[in-house]
Write a protein that holds these residues in place. Structure first.
Motif, PDB file in Angstrom:
ATOM      1  N   VAL A  95       0.709  -1.117  -0.050  1.00  0.00           N
ATOM      2  CA  VAL A  95       0.043   0.046   0.179  1.00  0.00           C
ATOM      3  C   VAL A  95       0.933   1.092  -0.062  1.00  0.00           C
ATOM      4  O   VAL A  95       0.745   2.171  -1.090  1.00  0.00           O
ATOM      5  CB  VAL A  95      -1.231   0.008   1.168  1.00  0.00           C
ATOM      6  CG1 VAL A  95      -1.706   1.240   1.378  1.00  0.00           C
ATOM      7  CG2 VAL A  95      -2.007  -1.285   1.114  1.00  0.00           C
ATOM      8  N   GLY A  96       1.912   1.168   0.936  1.00  0.00           N
ATOM      9  CA  GLY A  96       2.869   2.312   0.917  1.00  0.00           C
ATOM     10  C   GLY A  96       3.449   2.543  -0.508  1.00  0.00           C
ATOM     11  O   GLY A  96       3.518   3.857  -0.802  1.00  0.00           O
ATOM     12  N   GLU A  99       1.021   4.282  -2.895  1.00  0.00           N
ATOM     13  CA  GLU A  99       0.664   5.532  -2.767  1.00  0.00           C
ATOM     14  C   GLU A  99       1.908   6.400  -3.563  1.00  0.00           C
ATOM     15  O   GLU A  99       1.596   7.341  -3.972  1.00  0.00           O
ATOM     16  CB  GLU A  99       0.950   5.873  -1.048  1.00  0.00           C
ATOM     17  CG  GLU A  99      -0.677   5.281  -0.393  1.00  0.00           C
ATOM     18  CD  GLU A  99      -0.624   5.423   0.888  1.00  0.00           C
ATOM     19  OE1 GLU A  99       0.756   5.292   1.412  1.00  0.00           O
ATOM     20  OE2 GLU A  99      -1.503   4.912   1.341  1.00  0.00           O
ATOM     21  N   ARG A 100       3.250   5.970  -3.413  1.00  0.00           N
ATOM     22  CA  ARG A 100       4.162   6.418  -3.987  1.00  0.00           C
ATOM     23  C   ARG A 100       4.032   6.497  -5.518  1.00  0.00           C
ATOM     24  O   ARG A 100       4.278   7.384  -6.288  1.00  0.00           O
ATOM     25  CB  ARG A 100       5.536   5.887  -3.545  1.00  0.00           C
ATOM     26  CG  ARG A 100       5.986   6.321  -2.358  1.00  0.00           C
ATOM     27  CD  ARG A 100       7.622   6.156  -1.912  1.00  0.00           C
ATOM     28  NE  ARG A 100       8.097   4.866  -2.885  1.00  0.00           N
ATOM     29  CZ  ARG A 100       8.840   4.072  -2.322  1.00  0.00           C
ATOM     30  NH1 ARG A 100       9.158   3.832  -1.270  1.00  0.00           N
ATOM     31  NH2 ARG A 100       9.450   2.963  -3.406  1.00  0.00           N
ATOM     32  N   ARG A 103       1.107   8.700  -6.694  1.00  0.00           N
ATOM     33  CA  ARG A 103       1.406  10.185  -6.408  1.00  0.00           C
ATOM     34  C   ARG A 103       0.216  10.758  -6.006  1.00  0.00           C
ATOM     35  O   ARG A 103      -0.293  11.723  -6.878  1.00  0.00           O
ATOM     36  CB  ARG A 103       2.073  10.765  -7.560  1.00  0.00           C
ATOM     37  CG  ARG A 103       3.537  10.193  -8.055  1.00  0.00           C
ATOM     38  CD  ARG A 103       4.080  10.837  -8.995  1.00  0.00           C
ATOM     39  NE  ARG A 103       5.340  10.361  -9.456  1.00  0.00           N
ATOM     40  CZ  ARG A 103       5.682   9.504 -10.228  1.00  0.00           C
ATOM     41  NH1 ARG A 103       4.531   8.843 -10.944  1.00  0.00           N
ATOM     42  NH2 ARG A 103       6.857   8.839 -10.278  1.00  0.00           N
ATOM     43  N   GLY A 104      -0.560  10.428  -4.999  1.00  0.00           N
ATOM     44  CA  GLY A 104      -1.883  11.019  -4.629  1.00  0.00           C
ATOM     45  C   GLY A 104      -2.788  10.557  -5.159  1.00  0.00           C
ATOM     46  O   GLY A 104      -3.947  11.144  -5.227  1.00  0.00           O
ATOM     47  N   LEU A 106      -4.486   7.911  -5.570  1.00  0.00           N
ATOM     48  CA  LEU A 106      -4.832   6.380  -4.848  1.00  0.00           C
ATOM     49  C   LEU A 106      -5.735   6.587  -3.634  1.00  0.00           C
ATOM     50  O   LEU A 106      -5.642   7.577  -2.866  1.00  0.00           O
ATOM     51  CB  LEU A 106      -3.564   5.853  -4.479  1.00  0.00           C
ATOM     52  CG  LEU A 106      -3.709   4.449  -3.694  1.00  0.00           C
ATOM     53  CD1 LEU A 106      -3.984   3.342  -4.649  1.00  0.00           C
ATOM     54  CD2 LEU A 106      -2.583   4.133  -2.693  1.00  0.00           C
ATOM     55  N   ARG A 107      -6.662   5.642  -3.972  1.00  0.00           N
ATOM     56  CA  ARG A 107      -7.708   5.701  -2.886  1.00  0.00           C
ATOM     57  C   ARG A 107      -7.588   4.286  -2.114  1.00  0.00           C
ATOM     58  O   ARG A 107      -8.212   3.294  -2.764  1.00  0.00           O
ATOM     59  CB  ARG A 107      -9.397   5.750  -3.143  1.00  0.00           C
ATOM     60  CG  ARG A 107     -10.126   5.898  -2.034  1.00  0.00           C
ATOM     61  CD  ARG A 107     -11.524   6.271  -2.722  1.00  0.00           C
ATOM     62  NE  ARG A 107     -12.475   5.999  -1.438  1.00  0.00           N
ATOM     63  CZ  ARG A 107     -13.757   5.998  -1.371  1.00  0.00           C
ATOM     64  NH1 ARG A 107     -14.420   6.140  -2.647  1.00  0.00           N
ATOM     65  NH2 ARG A 107     -14.421   5.877  -0.598  1.00  0.00           N
ATOM     66  N   ALA A 108      -7.240   4.165  -1.016  1.00  0.00           N
ATOM     67  CA  ALA A 108      -6.819   2.959  -0.349  1.00  0.00           C
ATOM     68  C   ALA A 108      -7.982   2.571   0.835  1.00  0.00           C
ATOM     69  O   ALA A 108      -8.359   3.586   1.513  1.00  0.00           O
ATOM     70  CB  ALA A 108      -5.601   2.805   0.393  1.00  0.00           C
TER      71      ALA A 108
END
Length: 111
Positions: A95-96, A99-100, A103-104, A106-108
């Motif tokens: 998940v981390g 997210e990288r 670049r913003g 992503l909806r987790a």
């Protein structure tokens, strides 16, 4: 040549040495990378012809090291510009990395 059982097509990879290797001779990670590349190529081919269906990936990068997982996630981020990408995992560290890679964008959702 006509197709028959003796001439069944086989998916193979090409090593840097020039030697061919069948999928059964590949590591799990390498085989997963090959199948990932084929899935992405197939969806991109379809997207050029019709509205896209979501790309669903379930623990797709479980056999990838972090560098390869990031590269794969960046491919999914590019694909997400053209169709919906649903990525399921039970590995928190992915998940981390996602997210990288996204670049913003992503909806987790954690269940």
């Amino acid at each position: 040549m006509d197709f028959d059982e003796r001439a069944r097509p086989e998916l193979t990879g090409l090593r840097a040495s020039g030697d061919r290797v069948g999928v059964s001779g590949m590591s799990d990670g390498t085989a997963d990378q090959l199948y990932f590349a084929l899935r992405v190529a197939a969806i991109e081919e379809c997207l050029g012809k019709a509205p896209g269906l979501p790309f669903v990936a379930d623990d797709l990068f479980v056999n990838f090291d972090d560098a390869r997982a990031v590269a794969g996630l960046e491919v999914l981020a590019m694909l997400a510009r053209r169709t919906q990408v649903l990525f399921f995992t039970h590995h928190r560290h992915l998940v981390g990395l996602a997210e990288r890679a996204f670049r913003g964008r992503l909806r987790a959702v954690e269940l």
